[in-house]
Design a protein around this motif. Structure first.
Motif, PDB file in Angstrom:
ATOM      1  N   ALA A 188       1.003  -0.941  -0.225  1.00 58.65           N
ATOM      2  CA  ALA A 188       0.014  -0.188  -0.177  1.00 58.65           C
ATOM      3  C   ALA A 188       0.857   1.324  -0.226  1.00 58.65           C
ATOM      4  CB  ALA A 188      -0.929   0.203   1.180  1.00 58.65           C
TER       5      ALA A 188
ATOM      6  N   ALA B  70       3.622   1.297  -0.692  1.00 50.89           N
ATOM      7  CA  ALA B  70       4.119   1.140  -1.960  1.00 50.89           C
ATOM      8  C   ALA B  70       3.877   1.769  -3.340  1.00 50.89           C
ATOM      9  CB  ALA B  70       4.736  -0.361  -2.543  1.00 50.89           C
TER      10      ALA B  70
ATOM     11  N   LEU C 253       4.182   6.089  -2.746  1.00 51.77           N
ATOM     12  CA  LEU C 253       4.641   6.419  -3.064  1.00 51.77           C
ATOM     13  C   LEU C 253       5.011   6.532  -5.020  1.00 51.77           C
ATOM     14  CD1 LEU C 253       7.651   5.049  -0.322  1.00 51.77           C
ATOM     15  CD2 LEU C 253       6.536   7.345  -0.317  1.00 51.77           C
ATOM     16  N   LEU C 254       4.484   5.133  -5.829  1.00 50.21           N
ATOM     17  CA  LEU C 254       4.384   5.606  -6.526  1.00 50.21           C
ATOM     18  C   LEU C 254       3.379   6.736  -6.849  1.00 50.21           C
ATOM     19  CD1 LEU C 254       4.555   1.553  -7.492  1.00 50.21           C
ATOM     20  CD2 LEU C 254       6.394   3.257  -8.008  1.00 50.21           C
TER      21      LEU C 254
ATOM     22  N   PHE D 160       0.829   0.034 -10.628  1.00 49.26           N
ATOM     23  CA  PHE D 160       1.225   0.182  -8.340  1.00 49.26           C
ATOM     24  C   PHE D 160       0.648   1.802  -8.186  1.00 49.26           C
ATOM     25  CE2 PHE D 160       3.908  -3.797  -9.892  1.00 49.26           C
ATOM     26  CZ  PHE D 160       3.336  -4.531  -8.546  1.00 49.26           C
ATOM     27  N   MET D 161       0.200   2.249  -8.866  1.00 52.80           N
ATOM     28  CA  MET D 161       0.255   2.989  -8.814  1.00 52.80           C
ATOM     29  C   MET D 161      -1.005   3.456  -8.083  1.00 52.80           C
ATOM     30  SD  MET D 161      -2.733   5.839 -11.630  1.00 52.80           S
ATOM     31  CE  MET D 161      -0.985   5.798 -12.542  1.00 52.80           C
ATOM     32  N   ASP D 162      -0.888   4.286  -6.674  1.00 54.06           N
ATOM     33  CA  ASP D 162      -2.136   4.461  -5.492  1.00 54.06           C
ATOM     34  C   ASP D 162      -3.391   5.228  -6.597  1.00 54.06           C
ATOM     35  OD1 ASP D 162      -3.086   4.298  -3.386  1.00 54.06           O
ATOM     36  OD2 ASP D 162      -2.265   5.952  -2.481  1.00 54.06           O
ATOM     37  N   LEU D 163      -4.373   4.952  -6.407  1.00 53.47           N
ATOM     38  CA  LEU D 163      -5.568   5.077  -6.161  1.00 53.47           C
ATOM     39  C   LEU D 163      -6.123   5.476  -5.099  1.00 53.47           C
ATOM     40  CD1 LEU D 163      -5.849   3.011  -9.345  1.00 53.47           C
ATOM     41  CD2 LEU D 163      -5.664   5.272  -9.501  1.00 53.47           C
ATOM     42  N   PRO D 164      -7.234   6.771  -4.954  1.00 60.22           N
ATOM     43  CA  PRO D 164      -7.913   7.095  -3.981  1.00 60.22           C
ATOM     44  C   PRO D 164      -9.372   6.178  -3.954  1.00 60.22           C
ATOM     45  CG  PRO D 164      -8.628   8.210  -5.931  1.00 60.22           C
ATOM     46  CD  PRO D 164      -7.160   7.547  -6.270  1.00 60.22           C
TER      47      PRO D 164
ATOM     48  N   SER E  53      -2.689   5.181   1.286  1.00 58.65           N
ATOM     49  CA  SER E  53      -2.969   4.386   0.263  1.00 58.65           C
ATOM     50  C   SER E  53      -4.711   3.639   1.421  1.00 58.65           C
ATOM     51  CB  SER E  53      -2.570   3.036  -0.300  1.00 58.65           C
ATOM     52  OG  SER E  53      -2.938   2.887  -0.474  1.00 58.65           O
TER      53      SER E  53
END
Lengths: 651, 301
Positions: free
Chosen positions: A17, A19, A22-23, A44-48, A244
């Protein structure tokens, strides 16, 4: 530093999460942003978190209650100026209007200008007025553009929402600001001084989304009355992705209104006006990292300052200012204990404070605390059965401690149909004014009488079904409600100054039974029809409850249509009718009904991708009066057809 | 401190060895190696994603195999890359930029690329003169496999939609799609909601692609809300999409990408340069809340 890592374990497991977080930041790296092919960052992009447990709707087949949903599709085509008008499309709802541009909204019964038995929540924030009870409709300047959906629980559900969730609960879920990016302008101009303006700006950053809006409404109120409205609201919502799956939502609102009140033809209601400034701060922290264990913590502050006064005699103006505050803190946990077993539990604390010389007899703040614990368990022994068991234990300085339980059994023979059996008990605690009014005005021995909460015991047998491949959705229920300890308000003495024996007391039991059905039908993609019919029968168990029983109409009917005409045109129509109601606060007045009914028509033309123009005609069948007639004690509300043109543009 | 000294000593020896080794040229067969003398894990960034991949790799390799972690941007990255550029050495690149760097700076060592989608790998390899030194385990799961996995978990899924951007990396794809897949093109954020609405109406489920013009923090809420209102589930390619509101995600977790690479290192194929495979580490994760809200029963075969 990197060399040291070659022989040391790096980080514990479960850091994906972070990671991702950060990504997400790394995605802003110009070099990577320019790459046009997918990289590992796209995986691995974080998304809302868009669909949280609180944002998802429980399937109506499984709901342990009668639930009506006014969804986004319906709201999107609504040209209604008032939220109360939209609620006419909920089966069993009585919607009227009172002088001063104040809506009256109740479910089945207890129709009066100060309905105190309906709970309204905006994203979990109650807008119940602790001072006098009831919903602060005037502070709720929320346009349909900002609403995701409205879920209406038709029936008591204090086990989940606490006291005052007595007749019905209206859950308003606003749209995520990530969905309302850019600018929107809605202007409205029409007869009777209608001049509305809505401006919105929304945007996103890498880890947040926000929306700011202004909503201004103006009109002249009822023809012949002095009740113009001038209402401006500022709202803001900010959603921050702290990590995340962890979101902090901040909502702010300020509303100022300047309404007229009274009528030249009703001496008891001299022409005057009132102003009100109100606002809220609402913070919600949600931890969605584990989909099986949602944690939600919320705090909100509601405040309201009402500046009201009138003068029957120019020498002696009467001031009726009210100041109200509510602080509420709540923790709520959703747990998936194992397959087929879920639980929602939590607790909260609330502080209600009021100050009013006119209603409390002094100019000091009075404060009352409420503490609550709740748990609702849902058990599914197999795919056909659901058992809901829940309860709210509330310790309330106004009405003592009590448990409000609910038990529901849902049987689903297949995926399209369900039967439900629901039993529940709910309370409506006296408001701060009700509780203290007797101490000031009632003659002995009533001045020492303590008010108890009103109680409802509700039983419901319901059916929910989907037909024609889901194009036809139906819901029918048989119900029986037992009201007891109804709080009788001395309207005649306290409000209309008729007689002197005015005091609040618990008196009167009433049974209310009936059948209610609702349909939502899509014969084809361009047409959607909704309808509902309630047939009601109220029986007072003693003479004291006659007034409340007379406030129950024999029937309530609504019909609605949304039709996409060929080309850029859309037509929507809404019809609403109810039978005779003798309003609780006007028991000396005549019973009124909806005449030929209320019919609103809206014709909309699309001018561009995000631009449309609409022509609205409201109350096309207008004749007679709305809620009050010339024989009523309050001023009569003469109905009239109004028209307005709306232009909406999004950029 | 002692360990650091040892590491520098190893670095010196490896650098000396590599300095006197002949370079490999294009078309030349790479020298056989019994075992890798040294292995360098080169990450695109010093982030926890790559650290997790490394952790998975480390956990499955014997402790006596020399394995060094470094990341681009770090002060020691260049010397380590230089010192590991020897015939019986291995550079494990984790991420796209790491492979790009290795392609430019590593001329003798073998290269194993992980944590990289096939599309990115192929583009970089198109410019590499000696591809026989390179092997890869792609992190993406082929479309056909995703469809098959989806059908194993969701009964009655017959039609699938894919929404892709007009300017994105998948614009030219689609010709080889299975018949049950329909592709829709979004020309920008302005038509995104309409495109997803159409996709949701045409299909039983929407398969996502790693197309950042479509799926990014700005757009994801609109996408999720639109498809949710239509009652059509999203089958995501990442865990983040699952958290955001997809019904399923079919993805390879970072740590397991590392363990998969460890297996390849312990049992290197004879045809090193011909090793190009998609990850076999396929995890199907379910968002139970979404499944419940959409009243979709997810099988667990």
């Amino acid at each position: 530093m990197a060399l040291a890592r070659m022989i040391q374990p790096l980080y514990p497991r479960g850091t994906t999460a972070l990671a991702g977080l950060l990504l997400a930041g790394a995605c802003l790296h110009p070099a990577m942003a320019q790459e046009d092919w997918p990289t590992e960052q796209d995986y691995f992009m974080d998304l809302p978190v868009a669909l949280t447990a609180t944002r998802l709707q429980q399937p109506l087949q499984e709901a342990p209650a009668s639930v009506t949903v006014i969804d986004r599709e319906w709201l999107e085509q609504s040209e209604a100026r008032n939220l109360a008008d939209i609620l006419r499309q909920v089966p069993g709802f009585i919607v009227g209007r009172e002088n001063g541009n104040r809506p009256i909204v109740t479910y089945h019964a207890l129709a009066e200008q100060f309905v105190r038995q309906v709970q309204v929540l905006v994203d979990g924030r109650s807008i119940y007025n602790p001072t006098s009870g009831g919903v602060q409709w005037l502070s709720l300047a929320l346009p349909p553009q900002e609403i995701e959906r409205i879920e209406v629980i038709r029936g008591p559900n204090a086990a989940a929402y606490g006291s005052n969730s007595f007749l019905a609960i209206i859950n308003i879920i606003t749209r995520h600001p990530g969905e309302t990016r850019g600018e929107q302008v809605v202007t409205r101009l029409g007869s009777n001084g209608i001049r509305d303006l809505y401006l919105r700006h929304g945007g996103t950053t890498q880890q947040s989304a926000y929306r700011l809006s202004v909503y201004h409404r103006e009109d002249e109120g009822f023809t012949g009355n002095h009740d113009p409205r001038d209402n401006t609201a500022l709202r803001g919502r900010f959603d921050w992705d702290l990590a995340s799956g962890v979101t902090l939502t901040t909502q702010l609102g300020l509303t100022y209104l300047d309404n007229g009140f009274g009528s030249a033809t009703t001496p008891e209601y001299p022409e005057g006006g009132f102003t009100q400034d109100s606002g809220h701060l609402h913070l919600t922290l949600q931890d969605n990292r584990n989909p099986d264990a949602l944690l939600k913590v919320q705090y909100y502050l509601n405040f309201l300052n009402l500046h009201d006064g009138y003068a029957l005699d120019p020498c002696c103006p009467v001031e009726r200012d009210v100041h109200s505050r509510r602080h509420d803190l709540e923790v709520e946990s959703h747990l998936q204990l194992r397959d087929g077993l879920r639980m929602v539990w939590g607790g909260g604390a609330r502080l209600d404070a009021s100050r009013s010389q006119a209603y409390l007899g002094h100019d000091r703040w009075v404060r009352d605390h409420v503490y609550r614990l709740f748990a609702n368990l849902e058990w599914s022994p197999d795919r056909r059965w659901l058992v809901h068991l829940g309860g709210m234990y509330e310790s309330n300085e106004l009405s003592g401690s009590d448990l409000m339980p609910r038990l529901a059994l849902v049987y689903m023979p297949d995926a399209q149909h369900s039967l439900r059996l629901v039993a529940s008990r709910a309370l409506r605690s006296p408001s701060q004014v009700e509780k203290r009014f007797n101490e000031r005005l009632a003659p002995p021995p009533m001045s020492g009488v303590d008010l108890e909460p009103e109680e409802i015991q509700s039983f419901e047998l319901g059916y929910h079904g989907q037909w024609l491949g889901g194009r036809l959705v139906s819901d029918v229920k048989l119900f029986r409600d037992r009201f007891s300890d109804l709080i009788q308000i001395p309207y005649d003495a306290a409000y209309y100054r008729i007689g002197t024996d005015g005091y609040f007391r618990n008196a009167g039991d009433m049974d209310l039974s009936g059948v209610e059905g609702a349909l939502d039908y899509r014969p084809w993609a361009d047409l959607r029809l909704r309808g509902g019919l309630s047939l009601l029968d109220a029986n007072p168990q003693d003479p004291e409850a006659r007034r409340q029983a007379d406030s129950v109409p024999g029937h309530i009917l609504h019909l609605g249509m949304r039709y996409h005409l060929p080309g850029p045109w859309r037509l929507s129509a809404e019809y609403y009718h109810y039978g005779n109601i003798r309003w609780v606060d006007d028991s000396r007045g005549p019973a009124t009904d909806a005449g030929d009914g209320f019919l609103d028509l809206h014709l909309r033309r699309r001018l561009g991708p995000e631009t449309h123009l609409a022509l609205s005609l409201t109350d096309v069948l207008a004749s007679g009066y709305d809620t009050r007639t010339p024989a009523s004690l309050p001023p009569a509300n003469r109905r009239g057809t109004e028209g307005y043109v709306s232009l909406s543009m999004e950029f | 401190m002692t360990q650091t000294r040892k590491a520098w000593f190893a670095l010196f020896l490896t650098a000396a060895f590599c300095l006197f080794s002949p370079p490999t040229r294009a078309g030349e067969a790479i020298a056989p190696c019994e075992a890798f003398q040294r292995i360098l894990f080169l990450a695109s960034d010093d982030t926890r994603l790559h650290q997790e991949v490394f952790q998975g790799l480390r956990s499955r390799l014997p402790q006596d195999i020399p394995l060094v972690y470094t990341a681009l941007g770090g002060p020691d990255a260049a010397p380590w890359v230089q010192s590991t550029d020897c015939p019986c050495c291995l550079v494990v690149t984790s991420g796209t930029r790491a492979l790009q760097h290795a392609a430019e700076r590593v001329s003798r060592a073998r290269v194993l690329s992980i944590t990289i989608p096939r599309e990115a790998y192929d583009r970089i390899m198109a410019q590499v003169p000696d591809p026989q030194r390179y092997a890869a385990v792609y992190m993406d799961i082929p479309l056909e496999q995703r469809i098959a996995l989806t059908r194993r978990h969701l009964a009655g899924m017959e039609r699938f939609a894919i929404v892709q951007s007009a300017q994105g990396p998948f614009a030219a794809q689609g010709a080889d799609d299975p018949a049950e897949v329909v592709r829709l093109v979004s020309h920008g954020e302005a038509d995104l909601v309409d495109t997803f609405t159409r996709a949701a109406r045409q299909a039983d489920a929407i398969l996502t692609l790693p197309d950042r013009h479509i799926y990014n923090p700005r757009t994801i809420v609109s996408i999720m809300m639109t498809t949710y209102r239509q009652g059509t589930p999203l089958i995501g390619h990442s865990e983040a999409l699952l958290r955001a509101g997809a019904l399923l995600s079919i993805h390879a977790p970072p740590q397991r990408l590392g363990t998969e690479a460890a297996h390849l290192i312990r049992h290197p194929p004879a045809d090193w340069g011909g090793t190009r495979q998609h990850t076999q580490e396929q995890v199907v994760a379910v968002n139970e809340q979404v499944a419940r809200a959409l009243r979709i029963h997810v099988e667990r075969p």
